[in-house]
Write an enzyme that holds these catalytic residues in place. Structure first.
Site, mmCIF file in Angstrom:
data_model
loop_
_atom_site.group_PDB
_atom_site.id
_atom_site.type_symbol
_atom_site.label_atom_id
_atom_site.label_comp_id
_atom_site.label_asym_id
_atom_site.label_seq_id
_atom_site.Cartn_x
_atom_site.Cartn_y
_atom_site.Cartn_z
ATOM 1 N N ARG A 191 61.121 64.540 -15.482
ATOM 2 C CA ARG A 191 60.255 63.869 -16.459
ATOM 3 C C ARG A 191 59.929 64.759 -17.653
ATOM 4 N NH1 ARG A 191 55.474 62.129 -12.763
ATOM 5 N NH2 ARG A 191 55.992 64.196 -12.010
ATOM 6 N N ASN A 218 57.929 58.540 -12.299
ATOM 7 C CA ASN A 218 58.531 58.503 -10.971
ATOM 8 C C ASN A 218 58.192 57.175 -10.314
ATOM 9 O OD1 ASN A 218 59.575 61.091 -11.117
ATOM 10 N ND2 ASN A 218 57.911 62.038 -9.975
#
EC number: 3.6.1.7
Length: 93
Positions: A21, A39
């Protein structure tokens, strides 16, 4: 007028706990793409990239490799109509 694009992407494999990320956010800022990344509970990463088509395509291509510790197995890309709603790029927790 710029050719705008929006990609809704789902990345599968070893993509959580490998800095995916943060790396996606950094690259998105580098190429000038707006959107977000998060996520999912099933182990995938979901992201939306919006901006100039060439920059969005760079982001989608990046997803096939990701950061060095990631092991990407599949990338599901859904091209959508740009909304213009995204401002900057963020990680959704």
């Amino acid at each position: 007028m710029m050719d705008m694009a929006r990609a809704h992407v789902f990345i599968s494999g070893r993509v959580q706990g490998v800095n995916f990320r943060a790396s996606a956010r950094n690259y998105a800022r580098e190429v000038g793409v707006s959107g977000w990344v998060r996520n999912l509970e099933d182990g995938r990463v979901e992201a939306v990239f919006e901006g100039e088509r060439s920059a969005v395509q760079k982001m989608v291509s990046w997803c096939y490799s990701g950061p060095s510790h990631a092991r990407v197995e599949a990338v599901d890309v859904r091209w959508e109509k740009p909304t213009g709603e995204e401002r900057g790029f963020s990680i959704i927790w």
